[in-house]
Structure formats: C-alpha cells, structure tokens
Scaffold this motif. Structure first.
Motif, mmCIF file in Angstrom:
data_model
loop_
_atom_site.group_PDB
_atom_site.id
_atom_site.type_symbol
_atom_site.label_atom_id
_atom_site.label_comp_id
_atom_site.label_asym_id
_atom_site.label_seq_id
_atom_site.Cartn_x
_atom_site.Cartn_y
_atom_site.Cartn_z
ATOM 1 N N ILE A 128 0.858 -1.186 0.000
ATOM 2 C CA ILE A 128 0.000 0.000 0.000
ATOM 3 C C ILE A 128 0.890 1.230 0.000
ATOM 4 O O ILE A 128 1.604 1.490 0.970
ATOM 5 C CB ILE A 128 -0.935 0.023 1.230
ATOM 6 N N ALA A 129 0.855 1.971 -1.114
ATOM 7 C CA ALA A 129 1.665 3.189 -1.243
ATOM 8 C C ALA A 129 0.814 4.417 -0.924
ATOM 9 O O ALA A 129 0.798 4.898 0.203
ATOM 10 C CB ALA A 129 2.264 3.264 -2.634
ATOM 11 N N THR A 130 0.051 4.909 -1.898
ATOM 12 C CA THR A 130 -0.832 6.056 -1.630
ATOM 13 C C THR A 130 -2.047 5.652 -0.809
ATOM 14 O O THR A 130 -2.634 6.475 -0.111
ATOM 15 C CB THR A 130 -1.328 6.689 -2.946
ATOM 16 N N GLY A 131 -2.461 4.394 -0.937
ATOM 17 C CA GLY A 131 -3.616 3.909 -0.183
ATOM 18 C C GLY A 131 -4.955 4.206 -0.818
ATOM 19 O O GLY A 131 -5.991 3.816 -0.283
ATOM 20 N N THR A 153 -1.525 -6.497 4.259
ATOM 21 C CA THR A 153 -0.548 -6.194 3.212
ATOM 22 C C THR A 153 0.869 -6.510 3.659
ATOM 23 O O THR A 153 1.148 -6.602 4.864
ATOM 24 C CB THR A 153 -0.653 -4.703 2.818
ATOM 25 N N GLY A 154 1.750 -6.669 2.674
ATOM 26 C CA GLY A 154 3.152 -6.890 2.998
ATOM 27 C C GLY A 154 3.800 -5.642 3.571
ATOM 28 O O GLY A 154 4.459 -5.680 4.596
ATOM 29 N N VAL A 155 3.589 -4.513 2.891
ATOM 30 C CA VAL A 155 4.253 -3.268 3.306
ATOM 31 C C VAL A 155 3.306 -2.103 3.078
ATOM 32 O O VAL A 155 2.552 -2.067 2.114
ATOM 33 C CB VAL A 155 5.570 -3.063 2.522
ATOM 34 N N ALA A 156 3.346 -1.156 3.992
ATOM 35 C CA ALA A 156 2.560 0.073 3.870
ATOM 36 C C ALA A 156 3.453 1.252 4.215
ATOM 37 O O ALA A 156 4.252 1.201 5.154
ATOM 38 C CB ALA A 156 1.347 0.049 4.799
ATOM 39 N N ALA A 157 3.314 2.331 3.440
ATOM 40 C CA ALA A 157 4.000 3.570 3.785
ATOM 41 C C ALA A 157 3.462 4.098 5.103
ATOM 42 O O ALA A 157 2.263 4.005 5.382
ATOM 43 C CB ALA A 157 3.791 4.596 2.681
ATOM 44 N N GLU A 162 -1.127 5.235 8.744
ATOM 45 C CA GLU A 162 -1.812 6.020 9.771
ATOM 46 C C GLU A 162 -3.182 6.499 9.300
ATOM 47 O O GLU A 162 -4.156 6.483 10.059
ATOM 48 C CB GLU A 162 -0.929 7.203 10.187
ATOM 49 N N LYS A 163 -3.278 6.895 8.028
ATOM 50 C CA LYS A 163 -4.573 7.322 7.482
ATOM 51 C C LYS A 163 -5.562 6.159 7.445
ATOM 52 O O LYS A 163 -6.723 6.294 7.852
ATOM 53 C CB LYS A 163 -4.396 7.885 6.066
ATOM 54 N N LEU A 164 -5.107 5.017 6.929
ATOM 55 C CA LEU A 164 -5.993 3.870 6.801
ATOM 56 C C LEU A 164 -6.428 3.326 8.158
ATOM 57 O O LEU A 164 -7.545 2.839 8.320
ATOM 58 C CB LEU A 164 -5.308 2.760 6.000
ATOM 59 N N ASN A 165 -5.520 3.419 9.129
ATOM 60 C CA ASN A 165 -5.838 2.881 10.453
ATOM 61 C C ASN A 165 -6.947 3.665 11.132
ATOM 62 O O ASN A 165 -7.530 3.196 12.104
ATOM 63 C CB ASN A 165 -4.581 2.874 11.330
ATOM 64 N N THR A 168 -10.017 1.670 9.459
ATOM 65 C CA THR A 168 -10.175 0.258 9.764
ATOM 66 C C THR A 168 -8.878 -0.253 10.393
ATOM 67 O O THR A 168 -7.969 0.520 10.677
ATOM 68 C CB THR A 168 -10.508 -0.537 8.485
ATOM 69 N N THR A 169 -8.782 -1.561 10.606
ATOM 70 C CA THR A 169 -7.565 -2.157 11.163
ATOM 71 C C THR A 169 -6.641 -2.579 10.026
ATOM 72 O O THR A 169 -7.048 -3.339 9.141
ATOM 73 C CB THR A 169 -7.905 -3.378 12.032
ATOM 74 N N VAL A 170 -5.423 -2.091 10.045
ATOM 75 C CA VAL A 170 -4.443 -2.447 9.021
ATOM 76 C C VAL A 170 -3.451 -3.445 9.615
ATOM 77 O O VAL A 170 -2.881 -3.216 10.684
ATOM 78 C CB VAL A 170 -3.695 -1.204 8.507
ATOM 79 N N VAL A 171 -3.261 -4.556 8.917
ATOM 80 C CA VAL A 171 -2.283 -5.564 9.316
ATOM 81 C C VAL A 171 -1.174 -5.542 8.272
ATOM 82 O O VAL A 171 -1.354 -6.008 7.146
ATOM 83 C CB VAL A 171 -2.916 -6.963 9.400
ATOM 84 N N ALA A 172 -0.041 -4.952 8.619
ATOM 85 C CA ALA A 172 1.075 -4.818 7.686
ATOM 86 C C ALA A 172 2.316 -5.462 8.290
ATOM 87 O O ALA A 172 2.617 -5.267 9.474
ATOM 88 C CB ALA A 172 1.344 -3.343 7.388
ATOM 89 N N LEU A 173 3.033 -6.232 7.480
ATOM 90 C CA LEU A 173 4.265 -6.850 7.966
ATOM 91 C C LEU A 173 5.356 -5.811 8.146
ATOM 92 O O LEU A 173 6.190 -5.925 9.037
ATOM 93 C CB LEU A 173 4.721 -7.925 6.975
ATOM 94 N N ILE A 174 5.364 -4.789 7.280
ATOM 95 C CA ILE A 174 6.326 -3.695 7.381
ATOM 96 C C ILE A 174 5.569 -2.379 7.282
ATOM 97 O O ILE A 174 4.736 -2.194 6.394
ATOM 98 C CB ILE A 174 7.370 -3.747 6.242
ATOM 99 N N ILE A 175 5.845 -1.471 8.202
ATOM 100 C CA ILE A 175 5.349 -0.099 8.117
ATOM 101 C C ILE A 175 6.585 0.756 7.871
ATOM 102 O O ILE A 175 7.436 0.908 8.741
ATOM 103 C CB ILE A 175 4.619 0.330 9.398
#
Length: 206
Positions: A128-131, A153-157, A162-165, A168-175
C-alpha cells in the motif's frame, strides 16, 4: 535498504500467521485485490480455511502521467480522491476506470461474492503506497455491514498506514518510513502477474 520479502507467497504465509488469532472461530472472507493481492489472499484463505474471492478497485491516473494516482474507484462505486487534485478527475475518466473494473470482474471472478454482512472481511494486497485503492475498497465494503474489515498487506507507507488505520484495522508486515518509491522495493521477486497466473490461482480455489 535490503529487500524484505522473497515473493508474494512469503507475504501470504506471514500474514496468515498474523491474522489467525484475529479471525479464530469467526466467519470471515478473504478478498484479493488483483493482480498482486490474489496470490497473497489465496494463501491466507487456504491456510486459515476461509472463503476466498477477488475484489476490484482501480486507481484513476493523472491525465498527464499514467503512473501517478489522483484517485481510485471501488467496484461498487465508492471513489477516493487525492485531496491535492479534486478538480482533475472527469466523468469520462471515471467511466473509463469503471469499464476496466468490469473487465477485471468478468475476467477473474469465477464465483459470486459471498455475503459479507456480519463477517470479518480481509482485503489483501501486496503493498500500500498512496492507499487510494485500499481506501475505496474499505468504503465500498462498509456498505455491506461487515463485522470488521482488516486491510492486510506486505508493506505500507507510514503516513498511509496512519490514514488507513483511522478507517479500519491495518495488518502490515512492514510499516515503512523510508522514502517510498514503489512497493517492489521490498520484494526480491515482484513480477507483474499475468492473466494466466491469476486465473490459475483462482481456478485452484474451485
């Protein structure tokens, strides 16, 4: 910066491990965003024994730069807009993206979407880049009154996470707070999936 993931399959395995306690004993559906989210969603669904399907949201590109997203549309009509470009999106660009979404659905969806009401809905993508696409997806799925939406997602900027959270709940392996040029920076193998690969994954679910 070193690469973090070998491929999308690794991301699917690691996300399933993180998600298993969040959906334990609950009715849940995994929806993969084509194309990159499909193998990840498939692995999550198989590992956790959940229903699996695709969900399509697509970016609206800037008229002068196909790679730059100024918005996104969900398959049920929700639109997310880059706040810096509120007046650039035209009716014709929206219709064009809606046609592309319908094309994806006709090509990839092998069975109807299950009921999402009162279920946990996992929206899976490779990064997730721009989201914008994920925001449109979340707003779209909210129409169906799920119990909870998890954006996996694997990775989120960092700023996007922070915006997506807040939605909803974001589960990202890398922030990541590194300069975020592309999701592919974090993968050893980030090849663009072909139609044949996506269709094979979806056919395996039948």
């Amino acid at each position: 910066m070193k690469l973090h993931f070998k491929n999308r399959e690794q991301v699917g395995i690691e996300l399933a491990e993180k998600l298993k306690d969040m959906v334990k004993g609950e009715p849940a559906v995994v929806l993969g965003l084509p194309r990159g989210g499909v193998p990840i969603a498939s692995i999550i669904a198989k590992t956790l024994n959940l229903e699996f399907n695709i969900y399509v949201s697509k970016k609206i590109p800037h008229p002068q730069d196909e790679e730059f997203a100024i918005g996104a549309i969900g398959e049920f009509g929700e639109v997310s807009v880059n706040p810096f470009f509120p007046n650039v999106i035209t009716k014709s660009s929206i219709e064009n993206i809606k046609n592309k979404i319908n094309s994806y659905i006709n090509k990839y969806r092998k069975k109807p979407l299950p009921s999402l009401e009162s279920k946990i809905v996992i929206l899976a993508d490779d990064g997730i880049a721009t989201g914008l696409s994920m925001m449109a997806a979340i707003k779209d799925i909210q129409q169906f009154h799920p119990k909870k939406i998890l954006a996996a997602t694997g990775v989120a900027a960092q700023d996007t996470f922070e915006k997506l959270n807040k939605m909803t709940t974001v589960v990202a392996l890398i922030i990541s707070n590194d300069p975020f040029f592309s999701v592919g920076m974090y993968y050893e193998d980030f090849h663009q999936l072909t139609d044949q690969e996506v269709e094979r994954i979806l056919s395996d679910e039948q």
